[in-house]
Design an enzyme around this catalytic site. Structure first.
Site, mmCIF file in Angstrom:
data_model
loop_
_atom_site.group_PDB
_atom_site.id
_atom_site.type_symbol
_atom_site.label_atom_id
_atom_site.label_comp_id
_atom_site.label_asym_id
_atom_site.label_seq_id
_atom_site.Cartn_x
_atom_site.Cartn_y
_atom_site.Cartn_z
ATOM 1 N N PRO A 137 -17.015 -7.966 7.080
ATOM 2 C CA PRO A 137 -17.704 -7.750 6.495
ATOM 3 C C PRO A 137 -17.445 -7.970 4.990
ATOM 4 O O PRO A 137 -16.474 -8.001 4.741
ATOM 5 C CB PRO A 137 -17.768 -5.927 6.686
ATOM 6 C CG PRO A 137 -16.468 -5.847 7.389
ATOM 7 C CD PRO A 137 -16.125 -7.048 8.197
ATOM 8 N N ARG A 140 -19.744 -4.907 -0.876
ATOM 9 C CA ARG A 140 -20.659 -4.365 -1.369
ATOM 10 C C ARG A 140 -22.150 -4.133 -0.748
ATOM 11 O O ARG A 140 -22.934 -3.425 -1.383
ATOM 12 C CB ARG A 140 -20.744 -5.010 -2.752
ATOM 13 C CG ARG A 140 -19.679 -4.533 -3.577
ATOM 14 C CD ARG A 140 -19.670 -5.496 -5.000
ATOM 15 N NE ARG A 140 -18.240 -5.499 -5.673
ATOM 16 C CZ ARG A 140 -17.891 -4.619 -6.295
ATOM 17 N NH1 ARG A 140 -18.514 -3.161 -6.393
ATOM 18 N NH2 ARG A 140 -16.497 -4.622 -6.889
ATOM 19 N N GLN A 210 -11.928 -15.212 -3.802
ATOM 20 C CA GLN A 210 -11.605 -13.840 -3.937
ATOM 21 C C GLN A 210 -11.226 -13.464 -2.814
ATOM 22 O O GLN A 210 -10.848 -12.353 -2.613
ATOM 23 C CB GLN A 210 -12.933 -13.060 -4.570
ATOM 24 C CG GLN A 210 -13.418 -13.735 -6.032
ATOM 25 C CD GLN A 210 -14.791 -12.757 -6.347
ATOM 26 O OE1 GLN A 210 -15.732 -13.149 -5.660
ATOM 27 N NE2 GLN A 210 -14.662 -11.797 -7.015
ATOM 28 N N ILE A 212 -9.254 -12.611 0.717
ATOM 29 C CA ILE A 212 -7.755 -12.364 1.253
ATOM 30 C C ILE A 212 -7.708 -12.473 2.755
ATOM 31 O O ILE A 212 -6.751 -12.131 3.326
ATOM 32 C CB ILE A 212 -7.332 -10.899 0.852
ATOM 33 C CG1 ILE A 212 -8.344 -10.039 1.368
ATOM 34 C CG2 ILE A 212 -7.252 -10.845 -0.645
ATOM 35 C CD1 ILE A 212 -7.706 -8.280 1.092
ATOM 36 N N ASP A 213 -8.819 -13.080 3.385
ATOM 37 C CA ASP A 213 -8.637 -13.306 4.846
ATOM 38 C C ASP A 213 -8.006 -14.508 5.373
ATOM 39 O O ASP A 213 -7.640 -14.655 6.395
ATOM 40 C CB ASP A 213 -9.882 -13.283 5.361
ATOM 41 C CG ASP A 213 -10.908 -14.289 4.704
ATOM 42 O OD1 ASP A 213 -10.476 -15.502 4.571
ATOM 43 O OD2 ASP A 213 -12.111 -14.153 4.358
ATOM 44 N N CYS A 238 7.477 -5.535 -3.519
ATOM 45 C CA CYS A 238 7.694 -4.450 -4.213
ATOM 46 C C CYS A 238 6.675 -4.293 -5.053
ATOM 47 O O CYS A 238 6.412 -4.981 -6.031
ATOM 48 C CB CYS A 238 8.947 -3.787 -4.629
ATOM 49 S SG CYS A 238 8.956 -2.330 -5.424
ATOM 50 N N CYS A 241 8.885 -3.067 -8.577
ATOM 51 C CA CYS A 241 9.863 -4.040 -9.303
ATOM 52 C C CYS A 241 9.449 -5.451 -8.785
ATOM 53 O O CYS A 241 10.235 -6.219 -9.256
ATOM 54 C CB CYS A 241 11.355 -3.498 -8.859
ATOM 55 S SG CYS A 241 11.754 -3.917 -7.238
ATOM 56 N N CYS A 265 14.699 -0.755 -4.992
ATOM 57 C CA CYS A 265 14.477 0.118 -5.754
ATOM 58 C C CYS A 265 13.801 1.456 -4.688
ATOM 59 O O CYS A 265 13.388 2.485 -5.619
ATOM 60 C CB CYS A 265 13.480 -0.126 -7.150
ATOM 61 S SG CYS A 265 12.023 -0.353 -6.411
ATOM 62 N N GLY A 301 -21.583 -16.668 -1.836
ATOM 63 C CA GLY A 301 -20.992 -15.625 -1.340
ATOM 64 C C GLY A 301 -20.339 -14.650 -2.238
ATOM 65 O O GLY A 301 -19.471 -13.932 -1.892
ATOM 66 N N THR A 302 -20.921 -14.440 -3.333
ATOM 67 C CA THR A 302 -19.972 -13.460 -4.303
ATOM 68 C C THR A 302 -21.233 -12.790 -5.270
ATOM 69 O O THR A 302 -22.186 -13.053 -5.402
ATOM 70 C CB THR A 302 -19.137 -14.142 -5.362
ATOM 71 O OG1 THR A 302 -18.431 -13.300 -6.315
ATOM 72 C CG2 THR A 302 -19.999 -15.263 -5.907
ATOM 73 N N ARG A 327 -27.032 -14.504 -1.044
ATOM 74 C CA ARG A 327 -28.176 -13.912 -0.594
ATOM 75 C C ARG A 327 -29.171 -13.412 -2.004
ATOM 76 O O ARG A 327 -30.143 -13.206 -1.563
ATOM 77 C CB ARG A 327 -27.702 -12.693 0.163
ATOM 78 C CG ARG A 327 -28.640 -11.927 0.837
ATOM 79 C CD ARG A 327 -28.117 -10.918 1.791
ATOM 80 N NE ARG A 327 -27.634 -11.476 2.923
ATOM 81 C CZ ARG A 327 -27.980 -11.989 4.046
ATOM 82 N NH1 ARG A 327 -29.233 -12.034 4.152
ATOM 83 N NH2 ARG A 327 -27.203 -12.762 5.086
#
Length: 436
Positions: A137, A140, A210, A212-213, A238, A241, A265, A301-302, A327
């Site tokens: 999916p 938005r 954009q 992350i898949d 981390c 740090c 840390c 697609g954005t 779209r």
């Protein structure tokens, strides 16, 4: 703690141009002035491109003149009693009509430029919409988007789940979501392979995503041609740090409802996905060289809602054609009339990209590339728990095509040795392929 990167350290150690922070606020400013680099372009190439665009605009003007007759016909209809006058269309209707009319022939116009050899440095800007055909999916879309289905995480507002300050206070909502977001459940679709084909033809300067898949890498787009502007799950560190942490160990902990802890840390570790309030990766700043050099910008697609990524589309030279495949109209493409050299094709993205490929004569090559890539991809067993391993083994599909659905896009995935995925080998046949 000399490894910690405080805000003061960032200001003193990094040059001003090398820092940019992800923001949920969309930019609404006017397009920026063309880069000075644009003034240094060769006059001959710029003139030739402008001439081609002018010839295409003549055809578009003819189409518009025919469409204007439809508007006149509508305005001459008699007004029914008790109904509002239709002689003056409201602004929304007029804008929609103008946007639709000005986009007529957009795919064909840009395809013509590519086939003429005018576009040799193509930059692609992509968002979550290119992965919806893979079953992921977007963020938005009302009702089905990720942000519309976060009630169970009990967060104050949808974007909080990707806010670094909220994560620092309570990482559990993101970790719960991350279990579903980790790559490995989905395969690249036709759109990803279209972009791969751009590289195969020697036309792709860079892809800025954009997402992350990890599907861009999984389909074979080489790392040097890809900028994952909002990071990825491929590495972990981390959040305080920035000490590196083994990505597979972080995944194992998250998948088993544990919190990975920094060994330096003792703060919380997370995948290197860029949250709101965090700096973008250094590779993002390749845009300062790529966008002034681009001779075609494809946006797909954005929603162009996240800065500074959204403003990238305004940094190409004013003579460079921009093609929006989406779209809905977004960003500078919401203006009426469109900028000279802007084109858009709205609707189902996968269908639109397939039509574009057919105009270019690439459809059969893309389908063959998809078949060969899926055959060469070898899934690797890397279960995150004993129970998952048992479930994995008992549910192993016997269908070779179904096997592709469970292969991993994480570092554990292995591609056959004879697969062409790097820039040099994948572009060997570029010159000969363009003539087909």
């Amino acid at each position: 703690m000399n490894k910690s990167r405080t805000s003061w350290d960032k200001k003193t150690l990094q040059p001003p141009v090398s820092r940019s922070t992800r923001s949920s606020q969309a930019g609404h400013s006017q397009p920026t002035e063309p880069s000075p680099c644009g003034k240094q372009r060769k006059k001959k190439n710029g003139s030739a491109l402008a001439q081609n665009l002018s010839q295409m605009n003549v055809n578009r003007q003819k189409t518009l003149s025919l469409s204007e007759g439809e508007v006149s016909k509508c305005s001459s209809d008699p007004v029914q009693e008790g109904q509002p006058s239709r002689s003056t269309p409201d602004q929304a209707s007029l804008s929609a009509f103008a946007a639709k009319s000005s986009a007529l022939g957009g795919l064909a116009s840009v395809a013509h430029l590519v086939k003429l050899g005018r576009c040799k440095n193509v930059v692609v800007v992509a968002g979550a919409g290119i992965s919806t055909a893979s079953g992921i999916p977007d963020f938005r879309t009302p009702g089905t988007g990720l942000y519309a289905n976060l009630e169970k995480y009990n967060i104050p507002y949808p974007e909080a789940i990707f806010n670094i300050d909220y994560f620092s206070n309570d990482p559990q909502p993101f970790f719960s979501l991350a279990k579903a977001l980790y790559p490995g459940r989905h395969r690249p679709n036709y759109i990803h392979y279209f972009i791969r084909m751009l590289h195969h033809k020697g036309l792709l300067l860079r892809m800025y995503t954009q997402n992350i898949d990890g599907l861009e890498k999984l389909c074979g787009i080489p790392d040097d041609k890809l900028v994952e502007a909002h990071g990825s799950f491929a590495t972990a560190s981390c959040h305080l740090c920035y000490t590196s942490y083994p990505a597979e160990e972080a995944k194992y902990a998250i998948m088993n409802d544990n919190v990975p802890i920094c060994t330096f840390c003792a703060a919380t570790v997370k995948p290197d996905v860029v949250f709101f309030g965090e700096d973008l990766p250094q590779k993002y700043f390749l845009h300062t060289k790529d966008f002034p050099k681009a001779d075609l910008l494809i946006i797909m697609g954005t929603s162009l809602q996240i800065e500074p990524f959204a403003s990238l589309v305004n940094t190409v030279r004013s003579t460079v054609p921009r093609l929006l495949l989406n779209r809905h109209a977004v960003g500078p493409f919401e203006k009426v009339p469109l900028r000279r050299g802007d084109y858009m094709e709205l609707g189902n993205l996968e269908d639109t990209v397939r039509r574009f490929a057919e105009m270019l004569g690439w459809n059969s090559e893309i389908e063959e590339l998809m078949r060969s890539q899926e055959t060469l991809s070898t899934p690797v067993l890397s279960p995150t728990s004993q129970s998952e391993q048992m479930s994995y083994c008992t549910s192993m599909p016997s269908d070779p095509e179904a096997m592709g659905d469970i292969s991993r896009s994480r570092p554990g995935i292995h591609i056959a040795a004879n697969e062409e995925t790097d820039s040099e080998t994948d572009s060997i046949s570029a010159s000969s392929s363009l003539s087909t």
